[in-house]
Scaffold this active site. Structure first.
Site, PDB file in Angstrom:
ATOM      1  N   CYS A   1       0.827  -1.214   0.000  1.00  0.00           N
ATOM      2  CA  CYS A   1       0.000   0.000   0.000  1.00  0.00           C
ATOM      3  C   CYS A   1       0.862   1.265   0.000  1.00  0.00           C
ATOM      4  O   CYS A   1       1.541   1.555   0.988  1.00  0.00           O
ATOM      5  CB  CYS A   1      -0.915  -0.044   1.222  1.00  0.00           C
ATOM      6  SG  CYS A   1      -1.788   1.478   1.589  1.00  0.00           S
TER       7      CYS A   1
ATOM      8  N   CYS B   1       0.018   3.807   2.727  1.00  0.00           N
ATOM      9  CA  CYS B   1       0.457   3.263   4.022  1.00  0.00           C
ATOM     10  C   CYS B   1       1.932   3.577   4.246  1.00  0.00           C
ATOM     11  O   CYS B   1       2.340   3.939   5.358  1.00  0.00           O
ATOM     12  CB  CYS B   1       0.247   1.751   4.083  1.00  0.00           C
ATOM     13  SG  CYS B   1      -1.464   1.207   3.931  1.00  0.00           S
TER      14      CYS B   1
END
Length: 102
Positions: A27, A30
């Site tokens: 991600c 993230c």
């Protein structure tokens, strides 16, 4: 910062003011959020900052209702008090954290 798994999740979130970062290695947002989250964990020591890898622990993410990542869920004594989803700048996230627990 503590990494959570299916076995430790309920125990850790059951008491105190706990923030769980639901994330995954692949991600991008993230990865952008990670250093900000780490900085805030060092600045805001009245909260317990934790992480849970949704790839490794999909069962927990589903149970909590995480539909996208990154998602930060704020718990106080076992109860969810707030959540935010997506990347945030440091000051905006800091404000979200402090207002969630006020």
């Amino acid at each position: 910062m503590k990494s959570l798994d299916a076995d430790s999740f309920d125990d850790v979130t059951s008491s105190g003011k706990v923030i769980v970062d639901f994330w995954a290695e692949w991600c991008g947002p993230c990865k952008q959020l990670a250093p900000i989250y780490k900085e805030l964990s060092e600045e805001l020591d009245e909260y317990e900052f934790t992480k849970l890898d949704v790839e490794a622990h999909q069962d927990v993410a589903q149970r909590v209702g995480v539909r996208g990542i990154p998602t930060l869920v704020f718990y106080e004594d076992g109860e969810e008090v707030s959540r935010v989803q997506g990347f945030m700048q440091k000051e905006a996230l800091k404000k979200q954290i402090t207002s969630a627990f006020s």
